[in-house]
Design a protein around this motif. Structure first.
Motif, mmCIF file in Angstrom:
data_model
loop_
_atom_site.group_PDB
_atom_site.id
_atom_site.type_symbol
_atom_site.label_atom_id
_atom_site.label_comp_id
_atom_site.label_asym_id
_atom_site.label_seq_id
_atom_site.Cartn_x
_atom_site.Cartn_y
_atom_site.Cartn_z
ATOM 1 N N GLN A 63 0.659 -1.134 0.234
ATOM 2 C CA GLN A 63 -0.049 0.239 0.249
ATOM 3 C C GLN A 63 0.124 1.082 -0.377
ATOM 4 O OE1 GLN A 63 -2.396 -0.168 3.624
ATOM 5 N NE2 GLN A 63 -3.833 -1.103 2.358
ATOM 6 N N ASN A 64 1.681 1.398 0.620
ATOM 7 C CA ASN A 64 3.132 2.601 0.897
ATOM 8 C C ASN A 64 3.564 2.444 -1.022
ATOM 9 O OD1 ASN A 64 4.294 0.801 0.465
ATOM 10 N ND2 ASN A 64 5.356 1.166 2.549
ATOM 11 N N PHE A 68 2.125 4.457 -6.082
ATOM 12 C CA PHE A 68 0.161 5.440 -6.458
ATOM 13 C C PHE A 68 0.436 6.798 -5.890
ATOM 14 C CE2 PHE A 68 -0.023 0.520 -4.411
ATOM 15 C CZ PHE A 68 -0.448 0.108 -5.107
ATOM 16 N N TYR A 69 -0.271 7.195 -6.503
ATOM 17 C CA TYR A 69 -0.756 8.751 -6.321
ATOM 18 C C TYR A 69 -1.000 9.380 -4.798
ATOM 19 C CZ TYR A 69 -6.089 8.766 -6.025
ATOM 20 O OH TYR A 69 -6.791 8.485 -5.227
ATOM 21 N N THR A 70 -1.575 8.385 -4.427
ATOM 22 C CA THR A 70 -1.808 8.804 -2.480
ATOM 23 C C THR A 70 -0.773 8.563 -2.040
ATOM 24 O OG1 THR A 70 -2.567 6.098 -1.912
ATOM 25 C CG2 THR A 70 -4.766 7.597 -3.141
ATOM 26 N N ASN A 71 0.118 8.594 -2.314
ATOM 27 C CA ASN A 71 2.023 8.441 -1.974
ATOM 28 C C ASN A 71 2.668 9.940 -1.249
ATOM 29 O OD1 ASN A 71 1.344 5.573 -0.569
ATOM 30 N ND2 ASN A 71 1.549 4.661 -1.999
ATOM 31 N N ASP A 73 2.038 13.591 -2.240
ATOM 32 C CA ASP A 73 1.197 15.515 -1.748
ATOM 33 C C ASP A 73 0.958 16.032 -2.974
ATOM 34 O OD1 ASP A 73 1.997 14.254 1.075
ATOM 35 O OD2 ASP A 73 3.603 15.625 0.650
ATOM 36 N N ALA A 76 -2.928 13.792 -8.346
ATOM 37 C CA ALA A 76 -4.217 12.734 -7.839
ATOM 38 C C ALA A 76 -4.274 12.011 -9.245
ATOM 39 C CB ALA A 76 -6.049 13.807 -8.304
#
Length: 78
Positions: A63-64, A68-71, A73, A76
């Motif tokens: 997951q980290n 992944f864009y979520t990782n 700042d 999107a």
């Protein structure tokens, strides 16, 4: 060229729903419709029946993972 079945393996790389059009994956590769997947399945079955070793791979990221864009700042999805 003759192949030695005892020394030859077949690698099936990342045939998974996210990379196919037939499953409407999030990262589809062009021309990966149901007929493509069916051809992969048939070829794999035939080669296995002939005695070849079959190996399959599937990409995995924790997951980290940086991909992944979520990782990141202020990022999107595209």
């Amino acid at each position: 060229m003759a192949l030695n079945i005892d020394q030859t393996g077949v690698i099936v790389v990342d045939v998974q729903g996210d990379f196919t059009l037939f499953k409407q994956g999030t990262l589809p590769v062009q021309d990966t419709d149901q007929s493509y997947v069916d051809r992969v399945i048939e070829a794999t079955r035939q080669l296995k029946a002939e005695g070849y070793k079959i190996f399959a791979t599937q990409d995995f990221h924790p997951q980290n993972h940086i991909s992944f864009y979520t990782n990141h700042d202020n990022k999107a999805p595209l």
